[in-house]
Design a protein around this motif. Structure first.
Motif, short mmCIF file in Angstrom:
data_model
loop_
_atom_site.label_atom_id
_atom_site.label_comp_id
_atom_site.label_asym_id
_atom_site.label_seq_id
_atom_site.Cartn_x
_atom_site.Cartn_y
_atom_site.Cartn_z
N TRP A 18 0.81 -1.21 0.00
CA TRP A 18 0.00 0.00 0.00
C TRP A 18 0.84 1.27 0.00
O TRP A 18 0.31 2.36 0.04
N SER A 19 2.17 1.15 -0.04
CA SER A 19 3.05 2.32 0.04
C SER A 19 3.60 2.70 -1.33
O SER A 19 3.88 1.84 -2.16
N PHE A 20 3.76 4.00 -1.54
CA PHE A 20 4.41 4.47 -2.76
C PHE A 20 5.05 5.83 -2.50
O PHE A 20 4.67 6.56 -1.58
N TYR A 21 6.05 6.15 -3.34
CA TYR A 21 6.75 7.43 -3.29
C TYR A 21 6.30 8.29 -4.47
O TYR A 21 5.87 7.78 -5.51
N SER A 22 6.46 9.59 -4.30
CA SER A 22 6.24 10.51 -5.41
C SER A 22 7.25 11.65 -5.30
O SER A 22 7.69 12.01 -4.22
N SER A 23 7.61 12.21 -6.45
CA SER A 23 8.48 13.39 -6.48
C SER A 23 7.84 14.42 -7.39
O SER A 23 7.04 14.08 -8.27
N GLY A 24 8.21 15.68 -7.18
CA GLY A 24 7.57 16.73 -7.96
C GLY A 24 8.47 17.91 -8.24
O GLY A 24 9.60 18.01 -7.76
N ALA A 25 7.94 18.82 -9.04
CA ALA A 25 8.66 20.04 -9.38
C ALA A 25 8.71 21.03 -8.22
O ALA A 25 9.33 22.08 -8.33
N ASP A 26 8.07 20.69 -7.11
CA ASP A 26 8.13 21.54 -5.91
C ASP A 26 9.35 21.24 -5.06
O ASP A 26 9.51 21.81 -3.99
N GLY A 27 10.23 20.32 -5.51
CA GLY A 27 11.45 20.01 -4.78
C GLY A 27 11.27 19.03 -3.65
O GLY A 27 12.18 18.85 -2.84
N HIS A 28 10.13 18.34 -3.57
CA HIS A 28 9.85 17.43 -2.47
C HIS A 28 9.69 15.99 -2.96
O HIS A 28 9.26 15.75 -4.09
N VAL A 29 10.03 15.06 -2.08
CA VAL A 29 9.70 13.65 -2.23
C VAL A 29 8.76 13.29 -1.09
O VAL A 29 9.02 13.65 0.08
N ARG A 30 7.69 12.59 -1.41
CA ARG A 30 6.71 12.24 -0.38
C ARG A 30 6.46 10.74 -0.38
O ARG A 30 6.40 10.11 -1.43
N LEU A 31 6.31 10.20 0.82
CA LEU A 31 5.98 8.80 1.02
C LEU A 31 4.52 8.71 1.44
O LEU A 31 4.10 9.38 2.40
N TRP A 32 3.77 7.87 0.72
CA TRP A 32 2.33 7.80 0.93
C TRP A 32 1.91 6.41 1.38
O TRP A 32 2.53 5.42 1.02
#
Length: 421
Positions: A232-246
């Motif tokens: 159920w876990s995944f990572y995401s990265s974005g143009a806002d300079g952040h990496v988030r774990l969901w």
């Protein structure tokens, strides 16, 4: 007089709100400074310092070119290995996706895409479905669980066969879909230029949940490996300079990592699940530890080289020949206009993959193809594909097969190359 009576309270309220905002902003800066100081005190050692006793990787070319996959008519925009590592899916902006046999290099299926301008693709965990999305703001599923013997008996074309079971989800994104991944055979995750991530039910073709904490384009999505018992876990990265774990069951992220002042183009996880590596537009890769929630190492290509201050006859700074590791030459077909000052202005990281051992990091740079890093000792091991077997243009993508035995690189020269250890 009445006008003054009406406007005065509004002005007072506005001033009070600005004062509260200023106080909150100052408090936030103070707390952030205290947090950074605390984090620096706890970061007593880097991974390269603590790994000094580990024997280095022998300085030899351990990757062997296996086969070149040719057949696309434009640059390859995404590639994915099948779960069994025997096949590879590639999509191109020539309007086709192709499924290849990795061992022989033969085409198994050609998939005519509903929309030509594809940007991303993904294989389902069972290998029966593939998904493709792009500039059309929609995600299309294709059934690729095809019996080739049945195909020959029917004397039909593989292109027509691949249209069976095709379905398009109107994903309601307001911008392009740049990334997508299967969470399971029944669920797929899409990330868009509208800064939203959505989880979809494949069978019902409806949205399950939406994740909204990014403030810029979604540049990558990574599903946690299934063998880590965190499906159920995944990572995401974005143009806002952040990496988030969901946690896909919750609308809010579990952890947020402030990685860069620039776009974070890619994120990938180590095989043991205890760390992840991010790559940004400034050409920097960072290794983060999930347990301590902080970076433990940084990998910058410029730090590996030194340059003479005297320009050469051609106006280009030359590498210092006394160094053990020479700088890699720029990718073929690209100019040296990005070399400035007393060094090289390394362009951004475009793709990252980590070997199954967790020791080697394969990193694609816009102007320097694919570089192999020793993650533990922070050293360059080799450059993938030099000489006669090299790509002839920019290398944008690198993938490691699920079994860890193969490596794939995709280029603007319309080809995909398979490498073996």
């Amino acid at each position: 007089m009445s006008a003054t009576t009406i406007e005065a309270p509004f002005a007072l309220v506005q001033t009070e709100e600005l004062r509260k905002y200023s106080i909150a902003s100052q408090t936030g800066h103070i707390l952030r400074g205290e947090y950074e100081e605390w984090r620096k005190r706890t970061m007593d050692v880097t991974i390269s310092e603590i790994s000094g006793h580990i024997p280095p990787i022998p300085p030899k070319k351990y990757l062997t070119h296996h086969v070149t996959l040719t057949g696309h008519l434009n640059k390859v925009v995404d590639i994915k290995f099948s779960p069994d590592s025997k096949k590879l899916l590639s999509v191109c902006q020539d309007g086709f996706g192709i499924i290849w046999d990795v061992l022989s290099g033969l085409k198994l299926q050609a998939i005519p895409l509903v929309h030509r301008w594809a940007l991303a693709c993904s294989y389902s965990p069972s290998g029966k479905l593939v998904a493709v999305a792009g500039l059309e703001n929609k995600c299309t599923m294709y059934n690729v669980n095809v019996d080739l013997d049945e195909l020959l008996e029917e004397n039909s074309d593989s292109i027509e066969l691949s249209k069976r079971g095709q379905s398009t989800m109107s994903t309601q994104h307001q911008a392009y879909i740049g990334v997508l991944e299967f969470l399971s055979d029944r669920e797929v995750i899409t990330g868009s230029g509208d800064s939203l991530i959505r989880l979809w039910d494949v069978e019902k073709r409806c949205k399950i949940r939406e994740y909204t904490e990014h403030s810029g384009d979604i540049t990558s999505v990574l599903i946690a490996p299934q063998d880590l018992k965190t499906p159920w876990s995944f990572y995401s990265s974005g143009a806002d300079g952040h990496v988030r774990l969901w946690d896909c069951r919750q609308p809010k992220c579990v952890h947020s990592f402030s990685v860069s002042v620039s776009d974070v183009n890619v994120v990938t996880q180590s095989p043991d699940g205890n760390s992840f590596v991010s790559g940004d537009d400034l050409g920097r890769c960072q290794l983060f530890d999930i347990r301590s929630l902080c970076p433990i190492e940084s990998y910058v290509l410029q730090d590996q080289f030194e340059y003479k201050k005297e320009p050469s006859a051609f106006g280009i700074l030359q590498p210092n020949s006394s160094l053990h590791v020479p700088p890699p030459p720029p990718s073929p077909g690209l100019t040296a206009s990005n070399r400035r000052g007393n060094g090289y202005d390394i362009s951004g990281v475009t793709s990252i993959a980590i070997s199954k051992s967790g020791r080697i990091m394969y990193t694609c740079y816009a102007d320097y193809s694919c570089i192999c890093w020793d993650l533990f000792q922070k050293k360059i091991v080799e450059r993938v594909g030099v000489g006669s077997v090299a790509h002839h243009d920019r290398v944008d993508l690198v993938r490691v097969s699920e079994d860890g035995q193969g490596l794939a690189t995709a280029s603007w020269d319309t080809t995909v190359k398979i490498w073996t250890c």
